[in-house]
Design a protein around this motif. Structure first.
Motif, short mmCIF file in Angstrom:
data_model
loop_
_atom_site.label_atom_id
_atom_site.label_comp_id
_atom_site.label_asym_id
_atom_site.label_seq_id
_atom_site.Cartn_x
_atom_site.Cartn_y
_atom_site.Cartn_z
N VAL A 191 -17.73 22.68 40.90
CA VAL A 191 -18.78 23.63 40.55
C VAL A 191 -18.79 23.85 39.03
CG1 VAL A 191 -19.73 25.93 40.99
CG2 VAL A 191 -18.42 24.76 42.77
N ALA A 195 -22.22 28.53 37.33
CA ALA A 195 -22.37 28.92 38.74
C ALA A 195 -21.07 29.51 39.28
CB ALA A 195 -22.79 27.73 39.58
N LEU A 196 -19.93 28.96 38.85
CA LEU A 196 -18.64 29.36 39.44
C LEU A 196 -18.17 30.74 39.02
CD1 LEU A 196 -16.23 28.34 41.20
CD2 LEU A 196 -15.16 27.57 39.06
N GLN A 199 -19.45 33.91 40.85
CA GLN A 199 -19.07 33.90 42.26
C GLN A 199 -17.60 34.27 42.42
OE1 GLN A 199 -21.06 30.86 44.80
NE2 GLN A 199 -21.91 30.06 42.92
N GLU B 176 -25.41 22.04 38.09
CA GLU B 176 -25.41 23.05 39.14
C GLU B 176 -26.75 23.09 39.88
OE1 GLU B 176 -24.54 23.52 35.97
OE2 GLU B 176 -22.88 24.92 35.75
N GLU B 258 -20.38 28.55 47.22
CA GLU B 258 -20.44 27.59 46.12
C GLU B 258 -20.02 26.19 46.58
OE1 GLU B 258 -17.88 29.25 46.81
OE2 GLU B 258 -16.05 28.27 46.08
N GLN B 322 -25.84 25.36 43.09
CA GLN B 322 -24.48 25.88 43.30
C GLN B 322 -24.39 27.40 43.27
OE1 GLN B 322 -22.10 23.57 40.50
NE2 GLN B 322 -21.54 22.16 42.14
N GLY B 323 -25.52 28.06 43.00
CA GLY B 323 -25.51 29.53 43.04
C GLY B 323 -26.27 30.05 44.25
#
Lengths: 357, 357
Positions: A191, A195-196, A199, B176, B258, B322-323
């Motif tokens: 990821v 994005a990571l 989260q 992503e 994710e 990825q979100g």
């Protein structure tokens, strides 16, 4: 001064951590320079013998009284000696090319527990780790000694696991990151940082340290925006005066683009991002011939070390992330100071975009 | 109101663009709702016939007088009909399973130039594109008609090329991102948004639109920090009331993590990110059997469409980034407004970190 949960816990001025790059990159000068800049320096002790770790800790302490971290690579499996012997046969042509005797291709006699004992004896203030997790009783013992801990996660699941076992902060490592993917559960979701980070932040109570592609104040502010309490930079410190990365490696970083790196298992058996070169390409041609981590590391280490001695960048291991073109040729403490200045400038500029300004 | 170079050029309130998702997701309601929220809606006309594009543009204009964009997929190569016939044989078991007659597995009779002619005749205000680049004389003609252009880049090289040919803004698409990788040069470096955005920004004079993993105000501020003048979101609008994504697709987005998406060539022959399902897994087992883009798209489209009709998410194409876990079940205009509010809040909070505060 930038205050976040991280600066409180680790007693540092700025929540900027220099990643503990294993493999003869970090030394007392680099670590102490980062600390003097106001960040947190880390000794990358992953492949160091216990004696060598003790020596480096001593050297760091001659140069600074500030807190610093030592990073270890957690590896509990037994070595498969048969696979190691097979690997030696496969790589024999390289050993021949670089005049490496088979006596130089060896597995270490110490484990990460032997390494950890040095950290405990030396009362290192911060212990960071990747690739695995210390067991509960070990962690409890470390904590009882007043040592703070930082784990590494590449997914929410790993991050939650790390929080549950009681560590102090988690590095959320996006796929832009140079060097090894630090995760420990089986499949790595690869990821991206943007994005990571949120989260992982949303699932944890403890502070999150963003890593992967951060090279300057812009990246730091992006990480803060996403909820991180700090950042960890590896590639940005690879190119500093104090780093022991080979001059050819530094040159390659300075002339790199966003297309220069690849994720590969060729050097260690574990996925890591580095500047593409001949050895990486050749070994990647037959993925089935790559031994599992850490065997492949110890199989290719003599080749990469000899290549370093003879200045042949085609066969070195040259780690680097996707932001490598932003490397600076400066002291590590200047890099920290630059990034702080850029961070403040970027936050100031952001108000242009805001209706609140 | 948020002012950037982008809000000026495109005459929009907020530099938030809804991505032009091809494949029956966007419609007049979605596009106009985004526009009414203050963003820029986009009709994803990639696989629409010229007649259908004209119809949708008319419908959008019934609902809004604000500027909107139409997105096309540039594809100049001739179809390889032999490969298409081979592909039909390979996928025959799926056609049988879903009672699809071979007459339904067809290549379109129109090209992107036929589609573009509609945009020109209808004097659409903004033309965005991916997968390729219109030639110089076509671009010149489009510009002479007062139509603004947005291209898509996955690397600095592509972004520079787009600026040189004279387009108005570039989407920098990080890995992503959900849906297709929009690049057009041969090898895709798969760079994460956090690393890619500043590198593209630093090489261009024209505004950069960040895409990939942005789902809320935190992502918007991260993109601004990295130098972007705006953002493009696809996944975030997939789940809105107005989106025509299948309810099962929306459900899958809401329960995703994710780890739920993968980059795959299984559905179209071109790399795209979607929620992993049975069809993706099965077709990916033998990568050599996947036809090149766009043949694989037209080969699998009837299967995915029939799966949609019978509510079988195992065989649908369910794009997502990825979100995806941050998807909202709201009107598209509320999503835009939410994100603006979050953006302002995030900028406000950032001052906590700053020594300038």
């Amino acid at each position: 001064m930038i205050n976040t949960a991280l600066t409180e816990i680790f007693r540092i001025e700025f929540p900027i951590i220099q990643a503990g790059m294993a493999g003869k990159v970090t030394n007392a000068k680099l670590v102490s320079s980062v600390c003097h800049g106001g960040g947190l320096g880390t000794l990358g002790a992953g492949y160091m013998s216990p004696e060598m770790i003790r020596y480096h800790i001593g050297e760091i302490r001659k140069l600074t009284t500030r807190p610093f971290a030592v990073n270890l690579l957690i590896q509990d499996e037994e070595y498969n000696k048969e696979m190691f012997e097979e690997g030696k046969k496969r790589l024999a042509p390289y050993y021949k090319q670089f005049k490496i005797s088979m006596d130089e291709v060896v597995l270490p006699s110490y484990t990460w527990r032997d390494q950890l004992n040095v950290l405990i004896e030396e009362q290192v203030e911060i212990f960071s780790f990747a690739f695995g997790v210390p067991d509960e009783s070990t962690l409890k013992y470390i904590r009882s000694k007043g040592i703070k801990t930082i784990g590494t996660a590449t997914s929410v699941k790993e991050a939650c696991f790390l929080e549950e076992i009681g560590i102090d902060a988690v590095v959320a490592q996006g796929l832009e990151a140079g060097g090894h993917r630090g995760g420990f559960f089986e499949s790595d979701p690869l990821v991206g940082s943007l994005a990571l980070i949120p989260q992982i932040v949303d699932h944890l109570q403890i502070p999150v340290i963003a890593a992967g592609g951060i090279m300057d104040g812009r990246g730091v502010v992006a990480a803060f925006s996403l909820g991180a309490s700090g950042v960890q930079l590896g590639t940005a410190f690879l190119s500093t005066f104090e780093s022991e990365a080979h001059p050819k490696h530094k040159e390659a970083l300075f002339s790199s683009t966003e297309r220069s790196t690849e994720l590969t298992t060729a050097f260690s058996g574990k996925l890591a991002r580095g500047l593409t070169n001949k050895l990486m390409k050749e070994l990647s041609e037959d993925l089935s011939s790559i031994a599992p981590y850490p065997l492949q590391h110890y199989l290719t280490a003599p080749i990469r070390q000899k290549a370093t001695l003879v200045n042949d960048e085609r066969y070195m291991g040259m780690w680097g992330g996707q932001g490598s073109r932003y490397c600076r040729l400066k002291s590590a403490h200047s890099v920290v100071r630059d990034i702080i200045r850029e961070t403040n400038e970027t936050i100031k500029q952001l108000s242009r975009h805001s209706s609140l300004s």
